[in-house]
Design a protein around this motif. Structure first.
Motif, PDB file in Angstrom:
ATOM      1  N   ASN A  59     -51.455  10.014 -66.788  1.00 36.51           N
ATOM      2  CA  ASN A  59     -51.733  11.044 -67.769  1.00 36.51           C
ATOM      3  C   ASN A  59     -51.426  12.425 -67.202  1.00 36.51           C
ATOM      4  N   TYR A  60     -51.245  13.380 -68.085  1.00 34.06           N
ATOM      5  CA  TYR A  60     -50.953  14.754 -67.705  1.00 34.06           C
ATOM      6  C   TYR A  60     -52.051  15.667 -68.223  1.00 34.06           C
ATOM      7  N   ARG A  61     -52.011  16.907 -67.771  1.00 34.02           N
ATOM      8  CA  ARG A  61     -52.943  17.926 -68.242  1.00 34.02           C
ATOM      9  C   ARG A  61     -52.177  19.228 -68.434  1.00 34.02           C
ATOM     10  N   LYS A  72     -49.082  25.485 -67.417  1.00 27.23           N
ATOM     11  CA  LYS A  72     -48.529  24.472 -66.522  1.00 27.23           C
ATOM     12  C   LYS A  72     -48.865  23.093 -67.072  1.00 27.23           C
ATOM     13  N   ILE A  73     -48.004  22.145 -66.778  1.00 28.47           N
ATOM     14  CA  ILE A  73     -48.277  20.740 -67.060  1.00 28.47           C
ATOM     15  C   ILE A  73     -48.315  20.048 -65.706  1.00 28.47           C
ATOM     16  N   ASN A  78     -52.328  16.251 -59.501  1.00 26.50           N
ATOM     17  CA  ASN A  78     -52.243  17.721 -59.522  1.00 26.50           C
ATOM     18  C   ASN A  78     -50.882  18.234 -59.071  1.00 26.50           C
ATOM     19  N   ARG A  79     -49.848  17.421 -59.245  1.00 27.88           N
ATOM     20  CA  ARG A  79     -48.484  17.860 -58.946  1.00 27.88           C
ATOM     21  C   ARG A  79     -47.884  18.478 -60.190  1.00 27.88           C
TER      22      ARG A  79
END
Length: 127
Positions: A59-61, A72-73, A78-79
Motif C-alpha cells: 500500500n501507499y500513502r 509525496k507518495i 517510507n520510500r
C-alpha cells in the motif's frame, strides 16, 4: 488516458463515511483497483491519505507538505514513490499555483501515479 487516448482508470467518490473515499477502477474491471481514504486526526489538520490495493500488502500513502502546494507518495517502507511540488525556473522564480512538477521513481506505474495525483487534486478541490 494513455498517449493513444485509451482510458486506463476511472474514479468514483463514495460518501458512505463521514469523509467518504475514492475508488479507482482499471478499465473493464468490476472491483476497485485502489481506494484512497483520509487518515489522521480531524482536529490537527493532518492531510494524509491511505491508498489501499485490494488484498495487496504493498500500500501507499499520500502525505501533504504543510504550507506548500505539493505532496509525496510513499510506500510502506517510507520510500519515496513520487513527489509533486511547485515548479520553479532555473533562476528560482516560482510559477503560478497551477504549475507543478512531478518526479516519479523508476519501475513505478506512471498511470497509477497520475490517477493518484488526480484523486488528490479532486480531494483538495484544486482541479
Amino acid at each position: 488516458m494513455d498517449l493513444h487516448g485509451t482510458i486506463l482508470f476511472s474514479l468514483s467518490k463514495k460518501k458512505l463515511t463521514l469523509f467518504g473515499y475514492w475508488n479507482g477502477y482499471k478499465m473493464d474491471e468490476e472491483t476497485p483497483y485502489f481506494q484512497v481514504k483520509k487518515i489522521g486526526n480531524l482536529f490537527t489538520g493532518d492531510l494524509n491519505y491511505d491508498i489501499i490495493f485490494g488484498c495487496d500488502t504493498n500500500n501507499y500513502r499520500i502525505i501533504a507538505l504543510r504550507g506548500k502546494l505539493g505532496f509525496k507518495i510513499i510506500n510502506t517502507e517510507n520510500r519515496l514513490i513520487a513527489e509533486v511540488k511547485q515548479k520553479q525556473s532555473s533562476s528560482a522564480v516560482k510559477f503560478g499555483d497551477d504549475v507543478l512538477s512531478l518526479v516519479v521513481e523508476p519501475h513505478v506505474d506512471h498511470s497509477l501515479v497520475m490517477a493518484l495525483v488526480t484523486v488528490y487534486g479532486l480531494i483538495r478541490h484544486t482541479l
